[in-house]
Structure formats: structure tokens, C-alpha cells
Design an enzyme around this catalytic site. Structure first.
Site, PDB file in Angstrom:
ATOM      1  N   LYS A   1       0.491  -1.426   0.032  1.00 16.50           N
ATOM      2  CA  LYS A   1      -0.221   0.000  -0.724  1.00 16.50           C
ATOM      3  C   LYS A   1       0.868   1.209   0.037  1.00 16.50           C
ATOM      4  O   LYS A   1       0.665   2.188  -0.833  1.00 16.50           O
ATOM      5  CB  LYS A   1      -0.563  -0.257   1.634  1.00 16.50           C
ATOM      6  CG  LYS A   1      -2.265  -1.144   1.025  1.00 16.50           C
ATOM      7  CD  LYS A   1      -2.748  -1.187   2.145  1.00 16.50           C
ATOM      8  CE  LYS A   1      -3.406  -2.863   2.309  1.00 16.50           C
ATOM      9  NZ  LYS A   1      -4.554  -2.606   3.258  1.00 16.50           N
TER      10      LYS A   1
ATOM     11  N   GLN B   1      -3.969  -1.623  10.045  1.00 16.84           N
ATOM     12  CA  GLN B   1      -4.535  -2.569   8.984  1.00 16.84           C
ATOM     13  C   GLN B   1      -5.390  -3.777  10.266  1.00 16.84           C
ATOM     14  O   GLN B   1      -4.181  -3.710  11.519  1.00 16.84           O
ATOM     15  CB  GLN B   1      -2.869  -3.236   8.791  1.00 16.84           C
ATOM     16  CG  GLN B   1      -2.300  -4.262   8.090  1.00 16.84           C
ATOM     17  CD  GLN B   1      -3.157  -4.627   7.087  1.00 16.84           C
ATOM     18  OE1 GLN B   1      -3.554  -3.188   6.380  1.00 16.84           O
ATOM     19  NE2 GLN B   1      -3.638  -5.413   6.107  1.00 16.84           N
TER      20      GLN B   1
ATOM     21  N   ASP C   1     -10.799   2.967   4.119  1.00 11.91           N
ATOM     22  CA  ASP C   1     -10.640   1.501   4.322  1.00 11.91           C
ATOM     23  C   ASP C   1     -12.222   1.128   4.114  1.00 11.91           C
ATOM     24  O   ASP C   1     -12.742  -0.229   3.763  1.00 11.91           O
ATOM     25  CB  ASP C   1     -10.184   1.040   5.592  1.00 11.91           C
ATOM     26  CG  ASP C   1      -8.571   0.018   4.781  1.00 11.91           C
ATOM     27  OD1 ASP C   1      -8.764  -0.390   3.786  1.00 11.91           O
ATOM     28  OD2 ASP C   1      -8.608  -0.176   5.955  1.00 11.91           O
TER      29      ASP C   1
HETATM   30  N1  GUN Z   1      -6.520  -7.189   7.069  1.00  5.09           N
HETATM   31  C1  GUN Z   1      -7.085  -7.707   5.706  1.00  5.09           C
HETATM   32  N2  GUN Z   1      -7.629  -6.843   4.236  1.00  5.09           N
HETATM   33  C2  GUN Z   1      -7.346  -5.813   4.890  1.00  5.09           C
HETATM   34  C3  GUN Z   1      -8.043  -4.647   4.382  1.00  5.09           C
HETATM   35  O1  GUN Z   1      -8.033  -3.999   3.594  1.00  5.09           O
HETATM   36  N3  GUN Z   1      -7.993  -3.234   5.311  1.00  5.09           N
HETATM   37  C4  GUN Z   1      -7.462  -3.736   6.739  1.00  5.09           C
HETATM   38  N4  GUN Z   1      -7.155  -1.868   7.705  1.00  5.09           N
HETATM   39  N5  GUN Z   1      -7.336  -4.341   7.071  1.00  5.09           N
HETATM   40  C5  GUN Z   1      -6.819  -5.878   6.124  1.00  5.09           C
END
Ligand code: GUN
Length: 286
Positions: free
Chosen positions: A52, A96, A119
Site C-alpha cells: 500500500k 491494518q 478502508d
Molecule cells: N486486513 C485484511 N484486509 C484488510 C484491508 O483491506 N484493510 C485493513 N485495514 N486490514 C485488512
């Protein structure tokens, strides 16, 4: 049969994002800025967050990574979230997941300022998306709908079967696919569903977000179906440097010949999910 190339579509759209990001930076004198909070050292989470951050650099966004050890307290996390909520130089941020068990994930999600929740985990944003109000759109569902549109795949009136009802994929995707724009007839399968094979075999568009390698076999797929594989299970491999490889939910080798369109893993939905985070970050300045 066409293999849907998520890497190619993501690259094309990233170029569009980079041009818009450049303009925003020129206009306001400040680049778009995405921050991420990462707790602990889970290999999967580390690699997703690194990707990311790399994506941000590619399109000209600034990014910040805020790290905590596994023994972080809820108070420390709330303090970090509060700082990001109130820092006008941060346009959006993510926490995350998963978080260690002693942290209440939902409480953390609800501490995020919805205007920075790229998100789309906060109930306010989920609610807006569900009723079709202008909002951020959940990353994987947004990525999938973009792929369907870019490949001119007809969704209106089609039977769309989604395997999985998670808050971040199956459920929001079921809403997007049933809204007027996509206009599909949607069935959501989950652990309590019966006749899973038969229902999958009736799908014009079959989307699997189960997380079980090879769950979707050729006998579950109608001739000419569109198959979208959201699975990303890390399995040990001696063929890669990391010692892992990603496996989707679909028995690709045997399913692909029956399909009109299919996404591979890796290189299908994954790059589009990452792209969607950039698109939501761009949306923060609309
Ligand atoms: N853990 C697994 N997928 C995601 C996501 O798309 N965003 C976040 N913040 N954590 C995750």
C-alpha cells in the site's frame, strides 16, 4: 475464455490517479497523504501494508507508517488514531487488521474519523454505501465492479452468486451488485447455506471470497460463467523468495476452460483492491 488482467487495469487507472494527484498537489501545495497503523509483525499484514505504501509512492501520494508492537494498549492506539483524525495534513488512514486479541477491533474502527476512513470500515460509511449515498466504497467490492465494467461484462439481470458474507467483501459486494448500477440478482452463500454446488452452478457471475484453496471446482461452474476469485490464502512454497505463494479459492486449471472470463490469483482482484484504496484516498478531497 479471457483471463482478466487486474495488474493491467490497475496500472492504467494508477496513471489516471497520478495525473489527478499531481493537479491536487499543485492546487493546494500539499500532496495527498495516506497513513497506515500496523500492529505487530504478521507476515501477511506487513506485506500488504508495504504494498500500500509502495502504491502511494507510485501515484505521487505521501504515506506514513505508524508501527506498534503486539503489546500495544487500546489507549495508545486511540491516541494515535486521534492524532491522525486531527492532523489536517493526513487525508486518509487505515488500521491494518487483524489486531491482537486484547484490542477490541470494532472500538478501534469506530474511533476513526469517517471522513478519513478510506478502508470503509466505519459504520457511518458502510451505512452510506448500503443506501447508495455518495461515500467511499469498500476496496475489494469497488475493485471488482471496476474490473467488470472495464471488461464490458453484462451484469444487469444476471444471476450473481457470492460465496462469503464478510463485512469487507461479501456483504458490501452483494449490495453493490444488487444496486441499480450493476442491477444483478444476487445470492449470498455462507457457512449455513445448503446446496452450495447447485446454487454456484446456476451462477452467470460467480464470486468466491471464502479463503479456501480449490473450493470452487469445475462441476460448480456453468459453461460460459464469469468467475471472480477473491481468495488470497498464503500457502508455503519453495518456489518463491518469501517462502509463500498466494492461492485463490478456484481450481483455476480445471475451471478456466469453462469460463467466459476468469480472474487469476495473483494478478486478478488483488491489485484492484490496492487500487481502490488509492481511489478512496483521492475521494477525500472531493
Ligand atoms: N486486513 C485484511 N484486509 C484488510 C484491508 O483491506 N484493510 C485493513 N485495514 N486490514 C485488512
Amino acid at each position: 475464455m479471457t483471463i482478466i488482467d487486474g495488474n493491467k487495469v490497475a496500472k492504467e487507472i494508477k496513471e489516471e490517479i497520478a495525473a489527478k494527484a499531481k493537479k491536487i498537489k499543485e492546487e493546494r501545495g500539499l500532496a495527498l497523504h495516506l497513513a497506515a497503523i500496523l500492529v505487530g509483525h504478521d507476515g501477511g499484514s506487513e506485506s500488504y501494508v508495504n504494498f500500500k505504501m509502495k502504491d502511494c509512492a507510485e501515484v505521487g501520494f505521501d504515506s506514513s507508517l505508524i508501527r506498534f508492537e503486539d503489546n500495544v494498549t487500546e489507549e495508545e492506539l486511540f491516541e494515535a488514531i486521534d492524532k491522525l483524525n486531527n492532523n489536517s495534513a493526513i487525508d486518509g488512514f487505515i488500521v491494518q487488521l487483524p489486531l491482537p486479541r486484547h484490542i477490541k477491533e470494532q472500538k478501534v474502527i469506530e474511533a476513526i474519523n469517517p471522513a478519513k476512513d478510506v478502508d470503509v470500515f466505519h459504520p457511518v460509511n458502510v451505512g452510506k454505501m448500503m443506501i447508495g449515498l455518495p461515500s467511499f466504497v469498500s476496496a475489494t467490492p469497488l475493485g471488482i465492479t471496476i474490473l467488470l465494467k472495464r471488461y464490458n461484462i453484462e451484469t444487469s439481470g444476471k444471476n450473481c452468486v457470492i460465496i462469503g458474507r464478510s463485512n469487507i467483501v461479501g456483504r458490501p459486494l452483494s449490495v453493490l451488485m444488487s444496486q441499480k448500477e450493476m442491477n444483478a440478482t444476487v445470492t449470498v452463500l455462507h457457512s449455513g447455506s445448503k446446496n452450495i454446488k447447485e446454487i454456484c452452478a446456476s451462477a452467470d457471475i460467480l464470486i468466491s471470497a471464502m479463503g479456501k484453496p480449490n473450493f470452487v471446482t469445475a462441476d460448480m461452474v456453468k459453461d460460459g460463467a464469469v468467475v471472480i476469485d477473491v481468495g488470497t490464502t498464503r500457502i508455503p512454497s519453495n518456489q518463491t523468495k518469501s517462502g509463500f505463494k498466494l492461492s485463490g479459492d478456484v481450481d483455476f486449471e480445471n475451471v478456466a476452460p469453462k469460463c467466459s472470463f476468469i480472474t487469476p490469483v495473483p494478478g486478478g482482484v488483488g491489485p484492484m483492491t490496492r487500487l481502490a484504496l488509492l481511489l478512496n484516498t483521492l475521494e477525500t478531497v472531493r
